[in-house]
Design a protein around this motif. Structure first.
Motif, PDB file in Angstrom:
ATOM      1  N   TRP A 183       0.674  -1.283   0.103  1.00 58.32           N
ATOM      2  CA  TRP A 183      -0.073  -0.054  -0.040  1.00 58.32           C
ATOM      3  C   TRP A 183       0.845   1.079   0.060  1.00 58.32           C
ATOM      4  CZ3 TRP A 183      -4.930  -0.652  -1.012  1.00 58.32           C
ATOM      5  CH2 TRP A 183      -5.583  -1.874  -0.726  1.00 58.32           C
ATOM      6  N   LEU A 184       0.443   2.438  -0.730  1.00 56.32           N
ATOM      7  CA  LEU A 184       1.355   3.505  -1.006  1.00 56.32           C
ATOM      8  C   LEU A 184       0.383   4.519  -0.215  1.00 56.32           C
ATOM      9  CD1 LEU A 184       2.404   3.236  -4.478  1.00 56.32           C
ATOM     10  CD2 LEU A 184       3.563   2.554  -2.429  1.00 56.32           C
ATOM     11  N   TYR A 185       1.249   5.452   0.422  1.00 54.48           N
ATOM     12  CA  TYR A 185       0.708   6.623   1.109  1.00 54.48           C
ATOM     13  C   TYR A 185       1.307   7.944   0.645  1.00 54.48           C
ATOM     14  CZ  TYR A 185      -1.077   2.952   3.950  1.00 54.48           C
ATOM     15  OH  TYR A 185      -1.501   1.734   4.254  1.00 54.48           O
ATOM     16  N   ILE A 186       1.711   8.017  -0.684  1.00 59.96           N
ATOM     17  CA  ILE A 186       2.471   9.098  -1.130  1.00 59.96           C
ATOM     18  C   ILE A 186       1.455   9.783  -1.830  1.00 59.96           C
ATOM     19  CG2 ILE A 186       4.484   9.783  -2.608  1.00 59.96           C
ATOM     20  CD1 ILE A 186       5.398   6.845  -1.601  1.00 59.96           C
ATOM     21  N   LYS A 187       1.211  10.853  -1.373  1.00 61.15           N
ATOM     22  CA  LYS A 187       0.200  11.922  -1.790  1.00 61.15           C
ATOM     23  C   LYS A 187       0.397  12.471  -3.395  1.00 61.15           C
ATOM     24  CE  LYS A 187      -3.215  13.534   1.138  1.00 61.15           C
ATOM     25  NZ  LYS A 187      -2.417  13.970   2.767  1.00 61.15           N
ATOM     26  N   PRO A 188       1.535  12.765  -3.636  1.00 60.91           N
ATOM     27  CA  PRO A 188       1.876  13.498  -5.078  1.00 60.91           C
ATOM     28  C   PRO A 188       1.666  12.292  -6.035  1.00 60.91           C
ATOM     29  CG  PRO A 188       3.682  13.946  -3.636  1.00 60.91           C
ATOM     30  CD  PRO A 188       2.669  13.184  -2.662  1.00 60.91           C
ATOM     31  N   PHE A 189       1.759  10.871  -5.837  1.00 58.26           N
ATOM     32  CA  PHE A 189       1.668   9.932  -6.702  1.00 58.26           C
ATOM     33  C   PHE A 189       0.114   9.704  -7.167  1.00 58.26           C
ATOM     34  CE2 PHE A 189       1.877   5.349  -7.790  1.00 58.26           C
ATOM     35  CZ  PHE A 189       2.548   5.531  -8.996  1.00 58.26           C
ATOM     36  N   ARG A 190      -0.689  10.188  -6.234  1.00 62.85           N
ATOM     37  CA  ARG A 190      -2.052   9.783  -6.440  1.00 62.85           C
ATOM     38  C   ARG A 190      -2.627  10.410  -7.966  1.00 62.85           C
ATOM     39  NH1 ARG A 190      -5.898   9.162  -2.291  1.00 62.85           N
ATOM     40  NH2 ARG A 190      -4.807   8.616  -0.400  1.00 62.85           N
TER      41      ARG A 190
END
Lengths: 508, 340
Positions: free
Chosen positions: B158-165
């Motif tokens: 799971w990813l939590y890196i906002k800019p990647f959204r």
């Protein structure tokens, strides 16, 4: 024989395709126990007429009678069921299946829900015996020659219900002895009472085998003649609708020899080949081609003509020898290399190795030039059209427009498109492998005329044809091939049909 | 009727008709289908969802169009999507505070690079070794799942890196961001294939490979190139898939996408027999596939029979697009009229 009623009678058949009137009020009669040839130039309507008979096309008007009763086959299968069978030019068989399987495909004899192999093989051998062929029917078809394959294709459609046999260009890939073998079979079937419709471009064969000739021209019915009452010259004039003298041209070999000898003084060779060869394909040969030369390669089927062309064009890689183009040594290991070095090649197999059926004529023509320029230097649409339309005009390609798909063209016009493709690249050497195969007399003459024109303009041409007469007409010198080797070069007065045959017969 | 002949002879015409019919169906039977709301400055609604959801398939379809034009097929693209998603997730890391392990552009660049390598592998098998395309790409289709699992250690990351959204979920000027990515890739592909001779060469190779070789075209390089490009497209598609769900699942990411994408290309008018290709048609095809799915669910078809309904509709659309079938139908009705 007019006292007999014809088994097939086609009355006032008309058929129109968008923009083309393919047939108008054409009559055709086919009698039992006769071989009937349909003759005509490309676009005369021969194949359309046959396709109406075999249910591929539906006529716009007119009627087809079989044994006096009107029939309307709506598919080749329906025609087959009525007893009208066709063997096509390109043999449609499965090379990887056995001979027997090919004969009985789709109608295998069954026993207890399984194929009865024993019966099938026995019956296959019987059918072939009827054609005077004895082969092992359990072997795969690919292990036999094209001639045998052709017989198998005929055997396949011969059963008790067959009344009419249509042979579409059956001899185009056979050599003389194979043709003779086929003719024996045709005569036997004819004598057994079959009505045979024979389509060919070979005049000699028409006279050898046919009893009756129907001539078509531009979709019109010209006439029906007994073969023995129609002199060749009349047949040709009727097919072309013009006098023979109109398209005669210089075939004076002395003139040509002189011209090329004169030219040779101040022109160097455009193509020189030293000791080029490939084990199992062709023995090493030398070759000199000067500007304006037309070098004819003459030889029987399988003598190595095409193999020579394939080596020169880099389709097969030579295992020895050198090629010099304009005196410069060139390593040619792929068609691309050959093209970049200035060689063009029209393959004998137009359909599989030449034409892009679904591409437009424009695209077909500019393709080699574009490949030569590379993918990035795209020729502008305007320029493409200019090139294509120029060549369409100068070669006399008959098409409504450069945007038409190539598959809509007749064989002769497709051949011209191939020629156009290479002319667009402005080649130094052009290799033409059987450029006149499968096209009618008129287009043949036109193409040979073009070849002579090109050589006059300084192109070096290598011309391959199985018809010595054509080779003699076009060539300034001739290399004779036999059994995968170049055995002699003929010049000037040696260049006669008997000269070629004597050379082949006498060996070195 | 000349205009009608001209319009109906365009390849894009029938796919568009199919799409329009689907839309018209929704207009009558699924209220709210065309309702588009503005929430937080973004457009929301079924139509927007369709575009967003079809983005990964559209990207795959661009690459596949060229592959299919050479008479090839690439069934490994679904697996390459998973590989791309796995690689980018691995390099970004599952840090709960949203701190990426490596910079986002490095992670994304690497994922695309790996995908291109995967495509080149396919291209090599097909063009150099001469393997049949379906077998060659089946190998990677199977092996690719394994590779994707390795990248994520067989876990769902799971990813939590906002800019990647943004790539999968973001909006620009009210429209889904992925739409812009598709537009750019589509336009570039169209330019490269139609403004150079590449498109012609691809079609020539697809129609008649031997004749293409004899005309001096380097068919091997062309074939190699289209598979590499298909890998590239699958790589980008994988990034969007990963960004949409902010996770990478080696097992399920992109599963079955290859078939949807092939369907999209074929619905768009490009024949599996190779030859003429229609990029825009493929895009319409992808929209048809997605609209169909959305429609089925919006209409309330139970999920257990939804797939069957989709299959039936696809069958009808395919038949309608076949000129032969249309002639048959026309003939049928023509005769009936005469009978009356």
């Amino acid at each position: 024989m007019s006292d007999k009623a014809p088994i097939v009678e086609m009355r006032k058949i008309s058929k129109t395709f968008p923009g083309v009137r393919a047939l108008s009020d054409v009559d055709f009669r086919l009698y039992m126990g006769e071989v009937h040839a349909i003759m005509g130039q490309n676009g005369a309507g021969k194949s359309t007429l046959v396709k109406v008979l075999t249910g591929v096309y539906k006529q716009d008007s007119g009627e087809v009678l079989l044994e006096g009763k009107p029939i309307k086959p709506d598919s080749p299968l329906a025609a087959q069921k009525l007893g009208i069978n066709t063997v096509y030019q390109e043999v449609n068989l499965c090379l990887n299946l056995s001979v027997a399987e090919n004969i009985f495909i789709g109608k295998e004899p069954m026993k207890l829900g399984r194929i009865d192999w024993k019966t099938m093989n026995r019956k296959a051998a019987e059918v072939l015996a009827r054609l005077n062929i004895t082969v092992d029917v359990t072997r795969t078809l690919s292990s036999y020659s094209i001639a045998v394959q052709q017989m198998v294709a005929i055997a396949r459609v011969l059963d008790s219900s067959a009344k009419v046999l249509i042979l579409d260009e059956p001899t185009s890939s056979l050599d003389d002895s194979e043709v003779e073998q086929l003719f024996k079979v045709i005569r036997k079937l004819r004598d057994e009472g079959l009505a045979i419709l024979f389509i060919t471009h070979f005049l000699d064969q028409t006279y050898q085998i046919s009893d009756r000739i129907t001539i078509l021209k531009n979709g019109d019915f010209v006439g029906e003649y007994k073969t023995d009452q129609l002199p060749r010259i009349e047949l040709i004039t009727k097919m072309l609708g013009k006098e023979l003298s109109e398209f005669s041209y210089s075939t004076n070999n002395e003139d040509k020899a002189k011209a090329s000898a004169k030219a040779r003084k101040d022109i160097s060779a455009v193509l020189q080949v030293k000791n080029l060869g490939l084990e199992g394909s062709i023995e090493p040969f030398d070759l000199d081609l000067y500007q304006g030369d037309v070098l004819g390669l003459a030889g029987l089927l399988g003598s190595g003509r095409t193999e020579t062309a394939r080596l020169l064009f880099g389709i097969d890689s030579a295992d020895q020898g050198d090629i010099f183009i304009k005196g410069k040594k060139s390593s040619i290991s792929s068609p691309r290399h050959a093209m970049m070095a200035g060689i063009g090649f029209c393959s004998e197999d137009r359909k599989n190795e030449g034409i892009f059926a679904e591409l437009s004529i424009r695209e077909n023509i500019i393709l080699a030039l574009q490949a030569r320029r590379g993918v990035l230097k795209y020729i502008s649409m305007k320029k493409q059209l200019e090139i294509a339309e120029d060549l369409i005009k100068s070669l006399g390609i008959k098409t409504p427009s450069a945007a038409s798909e190539a598959k809509q063209l007749s064989g002769g016009n497709q051949q011209k498109v191939m020629l156009a493709r290479w002319l667009a690249t402005n080649p130094i050497v052009l290799i033409l492998d059987e450029p006149t195969r499968g096209i009618d007399v008129g287009a043949k003459l036109e193409i040979m005329e073009q070849i002579l024109n090109l050589s006059r303009e300084g192109l070096g041409v290598i011309f391959i044809s199985s018809e010595f007469e054509e080779v003699l007409r076009c060539s300034t010198k001739i290399s004779v091939l036999k059994d995968k080797a170049m055995i002699a070069e003929l010049n000037g007065e040696e260049m006669t049909e008997s000269g070629i045959m004597r050379t082949i017969a006498g060996g070195r | 009727m000349a205009w009608w002949k001209y319009v109906s002879s365009r390849k894009i015409f029938w796919p568009l008709v199919a799409l329009a019919v689907l839309m018209a169906f929704n207009l009558f039977f699924t209220p709210k289908f065309f309702r588009i709301e503005v929430k937080e400055g973004h457009l929301y609604g079924n139509v927007i969802d369709i575009i967003k959801n079809s983005a990964p398939i559209m990207l795959l379809a661009i690459g596949l169009t060229l592959v299919i034009a050479t008479k090839g097929i690439d069934i490994s693209v679904g697996s390459i999507v998973a590989i791309s998603a796995g690689v980018v997730a691995m390099l970004l890391g599952g840090d709960l505070l949203g701190v990426p392990k490596y910079p986002i552009w490095i992670a994304m660049g690497t994922a695309i690079l790996v995908s291109v390598l995967a495509g080149m592998w396919n291209g090599m098998l097909v063009s150099r070794i001469g393997m049949q395309p379906i077998i060659a790409t089946l190998i990677l289709s199977v092996a690719g799942r394994g590779i994707a699992m390795v990248t994520t250690n067989a876990l769902i990351v799971w990813l939590y890196i906002k800019p990647f959204r943004i790539y999968g979920q973001g909006y620009l000027l009210g429209l889904p961001f992925s739409l812009y990515i598709i537009a750019v890739l589509l336009i570039l592909t169209a330019l490269v294939t139609r403004r150079t001779a590449l498109g012609l060469f691809i079609e020539a190779v697809g129609i008649n490979p031997t004749a293409a070789r004899f005309a001096g075209i380097n068919a091997k390089n062309i074939i190699f190139g289209v598979y590499a490009f298909s890998g590239f497209c699958a790589g980008i598609s994988g990034l969007i898939v990963c960004s949409t769900v902010m996770s990478a699942d080696g097992n399920n990411a992109g599963a079955g996408y290859e078939l949807s994408a092939i369907l999209a290309v074929v619905l768009g008018g490009t024949s599996l027999n190779g030859g003429k290709f229609y990029l825009l048609g493929s895009m319409v095809g992808a929209l048809i596939v997605q609209t169909l799915t959305t429609t089925i669910y919006a209409f309330g078809v139970p999920p257990e029979i939804a797939q069957v309904v989709i299959a039936l509709v696809v069958l009808v659309i395919s038949l309608l697009q076949s000129g032969k079938f249309r002639t048959m139908i026309a003939g049928f009705f023509g005769k009936r009229e005469l009978a009356i």
